[in-house]
Scaffold this motif. Structure first.
Motif, PDB file in Angstrom:
ATOM      1  N   LYS A  24       0.653  -1.394   0.050  1.00  0.00           N
ATOM      2  CA  LYS A  24       0.107  -0.097  -0.065  1.00  0.00           C
ATOM      3  C   LYS A  24       0.914   1.282   0.048  1.00  0.00           C
ATOM      4  O   LYS A  24       0.898   2.000  -0.857  1.00  0.00           O
ATOM      5  CB  LYS A  24      -0.952  -0.009   1.060  1.00  0.00           C
ATOM      6  CG  LYS A  24      -1.997   1.200   1.210  1.00  0.00           C
ATOM      7  CD  LYS A  24      -2.943   0.878   2.468  1.00  0.00           C
ATOM      8  CE  LYS A  24      -3.950   1.906   2.639  1.00  0.00           C
ATOM      9  NZ  LYS A  24      -4.820   1.957   3.790  1.00  0.00           N
ATOM     10  N   CYS A  25       1.955   1.337   0.865  1.00  0.00           N
ATOM     11  CA  CYS A  25       2.659   2.722   1.227  1.00  0.00           C
ATOM     12  C   CYS A  25       3.910   2.369   0.813  1.00  0.00           C
ATOM     13  O   CYS A  25       4.890   3.400   0.815  1.00  0.00           O
ATOM     14  CB  CYS A  25       2.359   3.066   2.513  1.00  0.00           C
ATOM     15  SG  CYS A  25       3.351   2.230   3.646  1.00  0.00           S
ATOM     16  N   LYS A  26       4.398   1.040   0.432  1.00  0.00           N
ATOM     17  CA  LYS A  26       5.811   1.214  -0.182  1.00  0.00           C
ATOM     18  C   LYS A  26       6.915   1.054   0.819  1.00  0.00           C
ATOM     19  O   LYS A  26       7.913   1.410   0.596  1.00  0.00           O
ATOM     20  CB  LYS A  26       6.091   1.696  -1.516  1.00  0.00           C
ATOM     21  CG  LYS A  26       5.215   1.828  -2.666  1.00  0.00           C
ATOM     22  CD  LYS A  26       5.224   0.541  -2.989  1.00  0.00           C
ATOM     23  CE  LYS A  26       4.211   0.334  -4.170  1.00  0.00           C
ATOM     24  NZ  LYS A  26       3.524  -0.720  -4.485  1.00  0.00           N
ATOM     25  N   VAL A  37       3.015  -9.709   9.824  1.00  0.00           N
ATOM     26  CA  VAL A  37       2.620  -8.626  10.719  1.00  0.00           C
ATOM     27  C   VAL A  37       2.187  -7.379   9.894  1.00  0.00           C
ATOM     28  O   VAL A  37       1.807  -7.484   8.714  1.00  0.00           O
ATOM     29  CB  VAL A  37       4.217  -8.034  11.089  1.00  0.00           C
ATOM     30  CG1 VAL A  37       5.055  -8.962  11.782  1.00  0.00           C
ATOM     31  CG2 VAL A  37       5.139  -8.064   9.912  1.00  0.00           C
ATOM     32  N   LYS A  38       1.904  -6.393  10.535  1.00  0.00           N
ATOM     33  CA  LYS A  38       1.444  -5.085   9.989  1.00  0.00           C
ATOM     34  C   LYS A  38       2.605  -4.271   9.534  1.00  0.00           C
ATOM     35  O   LYS A  38       3.553  -4.143  10.275  1.00  0.00           O
ATOM     36  CB  LYS A  38       0.556  -4.633  10.983  1.00  0.00           C
ATOM     37  CG  LYS A  38      -0.812  -5.320  11.283  1.00  0.00           C
ATOM     38  CD  LYS A  38      -1.825  -4.787  11.852  1.00  0.00           C
ATOM     39  CE  LYS A  38      -2.883  -5.728  12.156  1.00  0.00           C
ATOM     40  NZ  LYS A  38      -4.040  -5.175  12.502  1.00  0.00           N
ATOM     41  N   CYS A  39       2.277  -3.452   8.596  1.00  0.00           N
ATOM     42  CA  CYS A  39       3.260  -2.437   8.340  1.00  0.00           C
ATOM     43  C   CYS A  39       3.198  -1.398   9.408  1.00  0.00           C
ATOM     44  O   CYS A  39       2.353  -0.986   9.988  1.00  0.00           O
ATOM     45  CB  CYS A  39       2.657  -1.495   7.152  1.00  0.00           C
ATOM     46  SG  CYS A  39       3.748  -0.314   6.440  1.00  0.00           S
ATOM     47  N   LYS A  40       4.517  -0.895   9.333  1.00  0.00           N
ATOM     48  CA  LYS A  40       4.827  -0.143  10.776  1.00  0.00           C
ATOM     49  C   LYS A  40       4.502   1.304  10.383  1.00  0.00           C
ATOM     50  O   LYS A  40       4.033   2.107  11.265  1.00  0.00           O
ATOM     51  CB  LYS A  40       6.326   0.280  11.081  1.00  0.00           C
ATOM     52  CG  LYS A  40       7.141   0.595   9.868  1.00  0.00           C
ATOM     53  CD  LYS A  40       8.826   0.379  10.145  1.00  0.00           C
ATOM     54  CE  LYS A  40       9.483   0.997   9.259  1.00  0.00           C
ATOM     55  NZ  LYS A  40      10.771   0.654   9.123  1.00  0.00           N
ATOM     56  N   GLU A  44      -1.341  -1.693   7.091  1.00  0.00           N
ATOM     57  CA  GLU A  44      -1.500  -2.850   6.324  1.00  0.00           C
ATOM     58  C   GLU A  44      -1.171  -4.255   6.601  1.00  0.00           C
ATOM     59  O   GLU A  44       0.131  -4.381   6.971  1.00  0.00           O
ATOM     60  CB  GLU A  44      -1.191  -2.338   4.831  1.00  0.00           C
ATOM     61  CG  GLU A  44      -1.320  -3.477   3.753  1.00  0.00           C
ATOM     62  CD  GLU A  44      -2.791  -3.406   3.201  1.00  0.00           C
ATOM     63  OE1 GLU A  44      -3.389  -4.053   2.592  1.00  0.00           O
ATOM     64  OE2 GLU A  44      -3.436  -2.194   3.712  1.00  0.00           O
ATOM     65  N   GLU A  45      -1.739  -5.353   6.674  1.00  0.00           N
ATOM     66  CA  GLU A  45      -1.532  -6.647   6.934  1.00  0.00           C
ATOM     67  C   GLU A  45      -0.392  -6.916   5.916  1.00  0.00           C
ATOM     68  O   GLU A  45      -0.713  -7.019   4.778  1.00  0.00           O
ATOM     69  CB  GLU A  45      -2.367  -7.460   7.236  1.00  0.00           C
ATOM     70  CG  GLU A  45      -2.062  -8.788   7.426  1.00  0.00           C
ATOM     71  CD  GLU A  45      -2.137  -8.903   8.943  1.00  0.00           C
ATOM     72  OE1 GLU A  45      -1.340  -9.911   9.533  1.00  0.00           O
ATOM     73  OE2 GLU A  45      -2.818  -8.047   9.679  1.00  0.00           O
ATOM     74  N   LEU A  46       0.822  -7.566   6.089  1.00  0.00           N
ATOM     75  CA  LEU A  46       1.947  -8.066   5.443  1.00  0.00           C
ATOM     76  C   LEU A  46       1.762  -9.558   5.238  1.00  0.00           C
ATOM     77  O   LEU A  46       1.431 -10.214   6.168  1.00  0.00           O
ATOM     78  CB  LEU A  46       3.196  -7.632   5.785  1.00  0.00           C
ATOM     79  CG  LEU A  46       3.292  -6.252   5.635  1.00  0.00           C
ATOM     80  CD1 LEU A  46       4.746  -5.777   6.440  1.00  0.00           C
ATOM     81  CD2 LEU A  46       3.518  -5.444   4.668  1.00  0.00           C
ATOM     82  N   ALA A  47       1.901  -9.939   4.158  1.00  0.00           N
ATOM     83  CA  ALA A  47       1.958 -11.539   3.924  1.00  0.00           C
ATOM     84  C   ALA A  47       3.019 -12.327   4.682  1.00  0.00           C
ATOM     85  O   ALA A  47       4.302 -11.786   4.883  1.00  0.00           O
ATOM     86  CB  ALA A  47       2.012 -11.711   2.476  1.00  0.00           C
TER      87      ALA A  47
END
Length: 88
Positions: A24-26, A37-40, A44-47
């Motif tokens: 989503k936000c790169k 985990v989620k993006c810091k 966004e949920e990371l695979a």
């Protein structure tokens, strides 16, 4: 052994996991490779990462799921023993 080891190359020790990029936000996220985990930055949920392949290590004489490049050759002295990254 190299003078300045690249932590991602995996030649003298097992490579570190590469950071994940948020779709989503790169943003690059360094995380535990076994957990989703989620993006810091955006949450966004990371695979979850796929599991590493297991190889038979000729250096240690065992199966290894976190191999360095030593797994390709047997030890020079002919004595097979676990390395410090895979103690058993």
């Amino acid at each position: 052994m190299c003078w300045s080891c690249n932590p991602f190359c995996g030649n003298c020790k097992p490579p570190k996991p590469r950071p994940k990029m948020c779709p989503k936000c790169k943003t690059l996220n360094f995380d535990d490779p076994d957990e989703a985990v989620k993006c810091k930055k955006c949450g966004e949920e990371l695979a979850k990462r796929p599991p590493r392949p297991v190889v038979h290590c000729l250096f240690a004489g065992i199966s290894c799921a976190n191999p360095c490049n030593k797994y390709k050759t047997a030890p020079e002295d002919g004595i097979v023993r676990p390395c410090k990254y895979n103690p058993q």
